[in-house]
Design a protein around this motif. Sequence first.
Motif, short mmCIF file in Angstrom:
data_model
loop_
_atom_site.label_atom_id
_atom_site.label_comp_id
_atom_site.label_asym_id
_atom_site.label_seq_id
_atom_site.Cartn_x
_atom_site.Cartn_y
_atom_site.Cartn_z
N TYR A 32 0.80 -1.21 0.00
CA TYR A 32 0.00 0.00 0.00
C TYR A 32 0.84 1.26 0.00
CZ TYR A 32 -3.55 -3.38 1.13
OH TYR A 32 -4.39 -4.46 1.09
N THR A 99 -3.69 4.18 1.49
CA THR A 99 -4.65 3.96 0.43
C THR A 99 -4.34 2.69 -0.35
OG1 THR A 99 -5.61 4.89 -1.59
CG2 THR A 99 -3.30 5.38 -1.17
N TYR A 111 -7.70 8.41 0.19
CA TYR A 111 -7.11 7.67 1.30
C TYR A 111 -8.20 7.18 2.24
CZ TYR A 111 -2.69 9.25 -0.47
OH TYR A 111 -1.61 9.45 -1.29
N ASP A 112 -8.08 5.92 2.66
CA ASP A 112 -9.17 5.34 3.42
C ASP A 112 -8.93 5.21 4.91
OD1 ASP A 112 -8.64 1.86 2.30
OD2 ASP A 112 -7.25 3.44 2.86
#
Length: 124
Positions: A32, A99, A111-112
Amino acid sequence: QVQLVESGGGLVQAGGSLRLSCAASGRTFSRYTMAWFLQAPGKEREIVAGITWSEGNTFYADSVKGRFTISRDNVKNTLYLQMNSLKPEDTAIYYCATTLAFGVPTLSRAYDYWGQGTQVIVST
């Protein structure tokens, strides 16, 4: 559950240095992208720097090129931001984020997961 925990912020005089750290857990970080964002009072969150976790490709905002360095330790699952030659306009809350997206997206909505932020204050 993904967790990102920033540390290393503080008060520093203009021209000084700080190193921010972001300890990550809950995800296989070799796959990631991670990034640092800043948010100054009354302003939108904006990207400072990002790095693809496996290849180590990097992105820097123009305002920090030559002063800041992003790096990562895949064994420790930790992201770093070395900040040199700090300026008062660098004052902000700094967040790390991760992300699934390809490359280094520059928009915060890509972006999570986010950390809680660490305050950086640069005095004149």
